[in-house]
Design an enzyme around this catalytic site. Structure first.
Site, PDB file in Angstrom:
ATOM      1  N   GLY B 373       0.806  -1.158   0.052  1.00  0.00           N
ATOM      2  CA  GLY B 373      -0.035   0.027   0.171  1.00  0.00           C
ATOM      3  C   GLY B 373       0.726   1.157  -0.133  1.00  0.00           C
ATOM      4  N   PRO B 375       2.497   4.974   1.269  1.00  0.00           N
ATOM      5  CG  PRO B 375       4.337   6.179   0.642  1.00  0.00           C
ATOM      6  CD  PRO B 375       3.103   5.657  -0.093  1.00  0.00           C
ATOM      7  CB  VAL B 377      -2.090   3.319   4.392  1.00  0.00           C
ATOM      8  CG1 VAL B 377      -2.325   4.223   3.155  1.00  0.00           C
ATOM      9  CG2 VAL B 377      -0.924   2.037   3.895  1.00  0.00           C
ATOM     10  N   GLY B 378      -0.136   2.733   7.111  1.00  0.00           N
ATOM     11  CA  GLY B 378      -0.366   2.170   8.595  1.00  0.00           C
ATOM     12  C   GLY B 378       0.436   0.646   8.267  1.00  0.00           C
ATOM     13  CE  LYS B 379       3.654  -0.173   3.205  1.00  0.00           C
ATOM     14  NZ  LYS B 379       3.132   1.300   3.306  1.00  0.00           N
ATOM     15  CB  THR B 380       5.295   0.105   9.959  1.00  0.00           C
ATOM     16  OG1 THR B 380       5.830   0.140   8.630  1.00  0.00           O
ATOM     17  CG2 THR B 380       6.387  -0.464  11.109  1.00  0.00           C
ATOM     18  CB  SER B 697      -5.933   1.952 -17.066  1.00  0.00           C
ATOM     19  OG  SER B 697      -5.003   2.748 -16.554  1.00  0.00           O
ATOM     20  CE  LYS B 740      -6.378   3.480 -12.556  1.00  0.00           C
ATOM     21  NZ  LYS B 740      -6.649   2.591 -13.624  1.00  0.00           N
TER      22      LYS B 740
END
Lengths: 137, 796
Positions: B373, B375, B377-380, B697, B740
């Protein structure tokens, strides 16, 4: 005394011929000394206004046993000294050299070989070697 | 000068018979002067007698040194006639003589044996030889003798000089032969050799042998000396060091104590058998190695690593599903899908644990979770929450820029400063064998010249292999199977395929404005208040103000900038309160600007489309969705060219070709004059020109822009579109719909045209958003044209 006059220059054939016994001869072993069998009498060479004088220490040598050879630039004295000791003698020390001797003296300049004279007196041989008078030539 | 030569050789007169003086241990050579010690009474008598006469004797060496007195048979037959030069009688009666060799003689027969020997002799003088050969061998004798003398410090230098000056090779032979410290028998043999040439050659042999022996001896002596001095030096230095260590209180006891301490730690560390054996081996080596050697430090470091690794220390608690859910909800807003997946994962582990099925070989490969995802967005932080939910430690390493296999797997211990790899380092930091292990930025792994770190990671992440992960530094297996690995990445495109293959991808695609508002309210603001020392009642921010911040000051998929903006807000407020200007601050939408300055971002779409030939597309990037404005222009030109600009990739260029072909082939049905493209050039440009773009696209958007350009009908400004086209005008589904849509919403778009095939993706979009937006699923290009273009303007 016999004289010989040689008209070519003398050059030392063999050097290091003197037996040098400096210090105590027994100190260093082995000693390696090579020498000609002849011994060399002590000699002085000095210059006078008109001549060179060679004085050789030669006691105990009969005059007729001395050979003097005169080169253009050197003087060679040869001969032998004979030992005469009483039949019942016993030596405790002996340093005097006997037998054949030979002395070579190089001269600083040319000499007039024809006017060389020598005297044997009091154990010394005195050879007078007149210089060549260049003004007379 | 040649005339002189002759009379030198003659003149010696020798009698026919000479008294014979037997000598032991010496050979007198002609011309040589030598000292002789005479002790035997008959010899003393001989000397006494000779001294009175001509002082000549013949010196002959004894064949048999033991014979005393020596009879005729004990003597060699060749000797040297000699003259006594000097005599000295000592107190004990012995006589010291210095005699000179005169000439070689051969004994014919003995005429008298009592009281001493007298013999008749033949003179045997060596003939004088000359010639090139004699000269050559004479020279080599001189050279060898000089070399020999350089090894004999006790022979005076003048001997060497004398040899150089001698011209007569017979004299050279005599001097060298008498100077050499060789056996008497050899010397006698030399004396007896008749020819000078033979004598010299024999001397060459002897000299070479002596030199070789001496050189070897010298070498041996030097070597022995060297080893001796080296050993002595080391001993001395060691003694000194011991003394110093004693003074410093770190003597032998300290050294052993260190080893003992390590052993105790090893016992406590509960090592697996193999590791224990390796550690014991190193410990034994440590005890043998002196503390000062660099090896000592290396072994010590290794052992410290071994004892400090969490071999069997685990903290994993029983997984409580409800508690895990609670923890995840506490830490993260929404992310329902992800949370569900995590809870499933935990449940499976729990079940397996409860039913004793934890042996990895019985289980199909368990996927590694990978969060992908944008940067922020809370992955870590998700990883941290998982660790908290499972009651485990959390460790994290960033793989961004790692390009060396050794960083994963460690360096071999032979290298100075070698270290275990990052995996083992992180485990030591985590202090447990079962942490939640986050591998950040797997998409940014590099490949360098030192192997491929991704390949090393494979072993780490593969549950079938990682129970015996061998770090090259440790050189023993470490069980990684209890570790829960989680990877994060911004995009999967750059993750090495084999690695990607082992992962289960969980996408975090960014937040909507509503979600961001919730996150700000529930998490960010509270955290920032705490960080700035503010109490909750001192700063209140209403929803309108937060929305204002989100819209005006951030444009991102995550919430990092929002967090930063809120921090700025808190900072300003904290200052006001600290300076006692106000007691409490309530931030409303209209005062945001006074704290944060003028807004940085505007909703810009409406302004961008005010003429025909521009269409709004939607793009996907690793950092979230983006709006894409595609411009098309048609103008007179002779060559019918298609110009494409804006750093377009191959796929996008082809897509543009397809768009143009479609528009031309369907001109009539689009209401375009079929001759509109005759003698016209077409230019399609996609800003921003510096950013590379690719993908299919944008096909729909380009077609629309072209159609708009040729028809002169502008595209609706509040409308955005995405989709791939075919030449027949079919519209194919594309990826990244959620990102998008979020981007379109952020930008103030109201209508989104998207392929029918993508309708199912709309489920992922939050309900609130779906209500605000109008989605137009399309199947053909005709529908798009119909929907997107404004009615034709009246042209005058």
């Amino acid at each position: 005394m016999r004289y010989r006059r040689i008209s070519y220059r003398f050059s030392e054939v063999m050097t290091g011929t003197r037996v040098r016994l400096l210090g105590d001869p027994w100190a260093v072993l082995p000693r390696m000394v090579i020498a000609r069998p002849q011994w060399r009498p002590a000699a002085d060479l000095y210059e006078m206004p008109d001549a060179f004088i060679v004085k050789v220490e030669l006691p105990g040598v009969s005059e007729d046993q001395i050979d003097i050879t005169v080169y253009e630039d050197a003087l060679v004295v040869e001969g032998a000294r004979h030992c005469e000791s009483p039949g019942n003698a016993r030596y405790h020390g002996a340093e005097i050299r006997y037998g054949p001797f030979r002395l070579e003296v190089a001269l600083p300049s040319a000499i007039d070989r024809d006017r060389v004279t020598a005297r044997y007196e009091g154990g010394f041989l005195c050879a007078s070697l007149p210089k060549i008078d260049r003004s007379r030539l | 000068m040649t005339a002189e030569r002759s009379d030198e050789d003659v003149e010696l007169t020798l009698p026919n018979a000479l008294p014979i003086l037997p000598v032991r241990g010496m050979v007198l050579f002609p011309m040589a002067v030598a000292p002789v010690l005479v002790g035997q009474s008959r010899s003393i008598q001989l000397i006494d007698d000779v001294m009175k006469g001509n002082r000549l004797i013949a010196v002959v060496c004894q064949k048999n040194p033991q014979a005393a007195p020596a009879g005729p048979d004990d003597l060699y037959r060749v000797g040297t006639a000699a003259m006594i030069l000097q005599l000295r009688r000592s107190g004990d009666g012995t006589i010291q003589l210095i005699i000179q060799g005169l000439e070689r003689v051969r004994i014919r027969d003995f005429s008298q044996t009592d009281p001493y020997l007298i013999a008749t002799i033949d003179r045997a003088k060596e003939p004088d030889e000359t010639g090139i050969e004699i000269e050559a061998v004479g020279r080599s004798v001189r050279d060898l003798f000089r070399r020999f003398l350089s090894m004999m410090p006790d022979i005076p230098d003048e001997v060497g000089r004398a040899v150089e000056l001698l011209e007569d090779v017979r004299q050279v032979a005599a001097l060298v032969a008498s100077a050499l410290p060789i056996e008497t028998a050899v010397k006698q043999e030399l004396l007896e050799l008749d020819s000078v040439g033979t004598k010299l050659r024999r001397l060459v042999d002897i000299l070479q042998h002596e030199i070789a022996v001496r050189e070897l001896g010298k070498k041996i002596a030097t070597e022995t000396e060297e080893t001796m001095t080296k050993a002595q030096r080391e001993f001395y230095l060691r003694e000194q060091m011991r003394a110093i260590q004693k003074e410093l209180g770190e003597g032998e006891d300290g050294e052993r104590g260190g080893a003992r301490e390590l052993r105790e730690q090893l016992d406590r560390a509960n090592l697996p058998t193999e590791a224990r054996r390796e550690a014991e081996r190193e410990l034994a080596r440590l005890e043998r190695t002196p503390a000062a050697s660099p090896e000592h430090g290396m072994i010590r470091t290794y052992l410290e690593w071994m004892v400090n690794l969490p071999w069997n220390r685990v903290t994993g608690e029983t997984i409580d599903g409800d508690r895990a859910r609670k923890v995840l909800d506490e830490d993260h807003h929404d992310l329902e899908k992800i949370k569900d997946r995590i809870l499933e994962y935990l449940s499976v582990r729990k079940l397996r644990h409860e039913r004793g099925l934890e042996k990895p070989e019985e289980v199909p490969h368990e996927p590694i979770l990978c969060f992908i995802g944008p940067p922020g967005v809370g992955k870590t932080s998700l990883g941290q929450s998982i660790a908290r939910a499972m009651g485990r430690r959390f460790v994290r390493i960033s793989l961004g820029g790692v390009h060396d296999e050794a960083e994963i797997r460690g360096h071999r211990r032979t290298y100075i400063g070698a270290m275990p790899g990052r995996i083992i380092q992180a485990l030591r930091r985590g202090e447990t064998a079962d942490p939640v292990f986050m591998l950040d930025e797997v998409d940014k792994l590099g490949v360098g010249i030192h192997g491929d770190p991704a390949a090393a990671l494979l072993e780490v992440l593969d549950p079938a292999q990682n129970m015996t992960f061998v770090d090259t530094y440790l050189n023993v297996a470490f069980d990684l199977s209890r570790v829960l690995f989680i990877c994060t990445a911004n995009t999967e495109t750059t993750i090495p395929p084999p690695l990607l293959d082992r992962m289960e991808i969980l996408r975090l695609s960014g937040y909507t404005e509503e979600e961001k508002l919730q996150i700000a309210r529930r998490f960010l603001l509270a955290r920032q208040l705490g960080a700035h020392g503010l109490r909750e009642d001192e700063l209140t921010v209403n929803d309108a103000a937060i929305r204002g911040v989100i819209r005006g000051y951030t444009r991102e998929a995550g919430v990092r900038n929002l967090d930063r903006a809120l921090a700025t807000l808190c900072r300003k407020v904290a200052r006001e309160i600290a300076e006692h200007r106000r007691d409490r601050v309530a931030v409303e939408a209209d005062v945001v600007e006074t704290f944060l300055g003028p807004p940085k971002h505007f909703s810009e779409t409406a302004e961008r489309i005010d003429r025909p030939g521009v269409a709004t597309g939607l793009a996907w990037t690793p950092t979230g969705g983006e709006l894409l404005f595609i411009e098309a222009a048609v103008y007179p030109g002779k060559q019918n060219r298609l110009i494409l600009t804006g750093s377009l990739g191959d796929v996008m260029r082809e897509s543009a070709q397809a768009a143009l072909s479609f528009v031309r082939s369907r001109a009539e049905s689009l209401g375009v004059d079929p001759t509109a493209f005759d003698d016209k050039d077409v230019h399609i440009h996609v800003p921003s020109g510096a950013i590379p773009k690719d993908g299919p696209s944008a096909g729909v958007t380009m077609t629309t822009a072209l159609a708009s350009a040729v028809t002169g009908r502008p595209v609706r400004a509040d409308l955005a579109m995405t989709g791939e086209i075919t030449l027949r005008g079919k519209i194919l589904p594309v990826g990244g719909i959620k990102e998008k849509v979020l981007a379109a919403h952020r930008a103030g778009i109201h209508t989104i045209i998207l392929p029918k095939g993508n309708v199912r993706d709309l489920d992922e979009i939050p309900e609130s958003l779906r209500r605000e937006l109008e989605f137009v699923p399309v199947d053909t290009m005709a529908e798009v044209i119909q929907r997107a273009l404004e009615p034709a303007r009246m042209t005058v």
